[in-house]
Design a protein around this motif. Structure first.
Motif, PDB file in Angstrom:
ATOM      1  N   LYS A   2       2.656  41.037  -2.586  1.00 30.99           N
ATOM      2  CA  LYS A   2       2.993  40.895  -3.993  1.00 30.99           C
ATOM      3  C   LYS A   2       1.756  40.911  -4.635  1.00 30.99           C
ATOM      4  O   LYS A   2       0.525  40.557  -4.111  1.00 30.99           O
ATOM      5  CB  LYS A   2       3.745  39.965  -4.346  1.00 30.99           C
ATOM      6  CG  LYS A   2       5.121  39.857  -3.426  1.00 30.99           C
ATOM      7  CD  LYS A   2       5.980  38.562  -4.257  1.00 30.99           C
ATOM      8  CE  LYS A   2       7.275  38.564  -3.583  1.00 30.99           C
ATOM      9  NZ  LYS A   2       8.186  37.420  -4.096  1.00 30.99           N
ATOM     10  N   ALA A  20       3.428  34.244   1.402  1.00 28.08           N
ATOM     11  CA  ALA A  20       4.487  35.161   1.251  1.00 28.08           C
ATOM     12  C   ALA A  20       4.399  35.565  -0.384  1.00 28.08           C
ATOM     13  O   ALA A  20       5.205  36.426  -0.649  1.00 28.08           O
ATOM     14  CB  ALA A  20       5.807  34.398   1.837  1.00 28.08           C
ATOM     15  N   GLY A  21       3.909  34.691  -1.299  1.00 31.82           N
ATOM     16  CA  GLY A  21       3.945  34.845  -2.486  1.00 31.82           C
ATOM     17  C   GLY A  21       2.809  34.922  -3.300  1.00 31.82           C
ATOM     18  O   GLY A  21       1.946  35.664  -2.968  1.00 31.82           O
ATOM     19  N   THR A 183       5.590  28.975  -5.865  1.00 31.10           N
ATOM     20  CA  THR A 183       6.627  28.767  -5.007  1.00 31.10           C
ATOM     21  C   THR A 183       6.921  29.229  -3.686  1.00 31.10           C
ATOM     22  O   THR A 183       7.327  28.630  -2.906  1.00 31.10           O
ATOM     23  CB  THR A 183       7.812  28.882  -5.873  1.00 31.10           C
ATOM     24  OG1 THR A 183       7.962  28.350  -7.447  1.00 31.10           O
ATOM     25  CG2 THR A 183       9.403  28.345  -5.130  1.00 31.10           C
ATOM     26  N   ASP A 184       6.504  30.707  -3.558  1.00 28.07           N
ATOM     27  CA  ASP A 184       6.989  31.256  -2.317  1.00 28.07           C
ATOM     28  C   ASP A 184       5.684  31.191  -1.625  1.00 28.07           C
ATOM     29  O   ASP A 184       5.727  31.871  -0.498  1.00 28.07           O
ATOM     30  CB  ASP A 184       6.986  32.752  -2.778  1.00 28.07           C
ATOM     31  CG  ASP A 184       8.463  32.955  -3.510  1.00 28.07           C
ATOM     32  OD1 ASP A 184       9.323  32.247  -3.476  1.00 28.07           O
ATOM     33  OD2 ASP A 184       8.426  33.791  -4.176  1.00 28.07           O
ATOM     34  N   ASP A 185       4.561  30.633  -1.692  1.00 24.18           N
ATOM     35  CA  ASP A 185       3.448  30.378  -0.768  1.00 24.18           C
ATOM     36  C   ASP A 185       3.753  29.576   0.155  1.00 24.18           C
ATOM     37  O   ASP A 185       4.483  28.861   0.154  1.00 24.18           O
ATOM     38  CB  ASP A 185       2.215  29.985  -1.701  1.00 24.18           C
ATOM     39  CG  ASP A 185       1.974  30.892  -2.626  1.00 24.18           C
ATOM     40  OD1 ASP A 185       1.811  32.238  -2.122  1.00 24.18           O
ATOM     41  OD2 ASP A 185       1.490  30.716  -3.801  1.00 24.18           O
ATOM     42  N   SER A 186       2.920  29.570   1.268  1.00 24.92           N
ATOM     43  CA  SER A 186       2.751  28.805   2.601  1.00 24.92           C
ATOM     44  C   SER A 186       1.596  27.667   2.113  1.00 24.92           C
ATOM     45  O   SER A 186       0.743  27.994   1.788  1.00 24.92           O
ATOM     46  CB  SER A 186       2.594  29.457   3.654  1.00 24.92           C
ATOM     47  OG  SER A 186       3.933  30.529   3.903  1.00 24.92           O
TER      48      SER A 186
END
Length: 324
Positions: A2, A20-21, A183-186
């Motif tokens: 992204k 991931a985000g 929010t979508d991060d690790s």
């Protein structure tokens, strides 16, 4: 992958497998906290040192913060944990004695508490300075300071400022860089993953900085590449140096991982061709358009430091981003 928007104005494409985000990177201009913060340290045997001022901006949680001090070539020098209560702040003081690094946690003066002595993985540059960088990230959180749980991506609570000190007084300071998770991060589980975030989020085109230098003022560009992305510990920066008449002068320089680059004075021909004042000009703008390890883009941050040794004065000017 992204597209991630940096808090200043520009964006980049994330390239880390474990992310991931979207993440946001903040420079010293943003004055915002993060999950990961970092800054440059410097010191000499003659009294120059560095204080990292770390603050928990959250009013609810205790945080256990892990820090790692890196020396030359991103080699590990020291690491430990610092516990911050809600709205707490503390200091990490680094100074040197006869080639030995002294680290004082939670204190401002070396006489206020016990010190940790460290040797190895750092050596003085040609100007007599030891240099490196430090990374801080949240490891655990708690509501009572006893029962620790894993943090979440919403725990963007750390604020960092860095002050370079001389032997007489606090010298000058600037905010560190910060990475805000979304929010979508690790959540990073160790310092290597924290540095991966720093490297990816700081791969921004066009770092701009105002410089001033003269026969009295010693102006230098201070840069850091925190991702450990070069086995040779060398990085290349390309861009333009603009004089006061708005004339661009292109440059390409190979520098070490944490480096001071003189603006005027006695410096090499390589440096002179890009950042020395042209004609009678003592001021200008530098724009770093590309930072690489020779084969791939790398993250970097930095500042411009101005020193006047005769009157014991100094100032720092930030580097900031502009959109591609």
């Amino acid at each position: 992958m992204k597209l991630s928007k940096v808090l200043v104005v520009l964006s980049l494409v994330m390239g880390l497998v474990f992310m991931a985000g979207n993440v946001k990177a903040a420079t010293s201009l943003d004055n915002v906290p993060g999950f990961i913060v970092a800054g440059i340290w410097e010191g000499t045997d003659s009294g120059i040192g560095t204080i990292f001022m770390l603050k928990n901006t959250n009013a609810t949680y205790y945080y256990k913060v892990h820090y790692v001090i890196y020396g030359e070539c991103s080699k590990h020098v020291a690491d430990s944990d610092i516990v911050l209560s809600p709205k707490d702040s503390t200091a990490l003081h680094i100074y040197f004695e006869n080639g030995t690094m002294k680290i004082v946690e939670n204190k401002y003066e070396e006489t206020e508490g016990p010190t940790t002595s460290v040797q190895g993985n750092f050596s003085a540059d040609a100007d007599g300075y030891y240099r490196g960088y430090a990374v801080f990230y949240i490891e655990k959180r708690s509501t009572n300071g006893t029962d620790w749980l894993d943090p979440t991506t919403g725990d963007n609570a750390l604020a960092l400022s860095i002050s370079i000190l001389n032997q007489d007084s606090w010298y000058t300071g600037i905010n560190g860089v910060a990475v805000q998770l979304e929010t979508d991060d690790s959540v990073p589980t160790d310092a290597d993953e924290a540095r991966e975030y720093l490297d990816a989020t700081l791969q921004e085109a066009n770092w701009d900085g105002r410089w001033y230098a003269s026969s009295i003022w010693n102006g230098q560009l201070l840069v850091c590449f925190p991702g450990n992305k070069s086995s040779a510990c060398e990085y290349t920066i390309k861009g333009n140096n603009w004089d006061e008449d708005e004339n661009p002068h292109s440059f390409e320089l190979t520098v070490q991982e944490v480096a001071r680059i003189p603006i005027t004075g006695n410096f090499s021909t390589e440096v002179e061709q890009w950042i020395a004042a042209y004609g009678d000009a003592d001021t200008g703008w530098v724009q770093i358009e590309e930072a690489t390890n020779g084969t791939a883009d790398v993250g970097m941050f930095g500042l411009i430091i101005l020193e006047e040794p005769d009157i014991n004065a100094a100032d720092v000017l930030p580097l900031w981003h502009q959109e591609d």
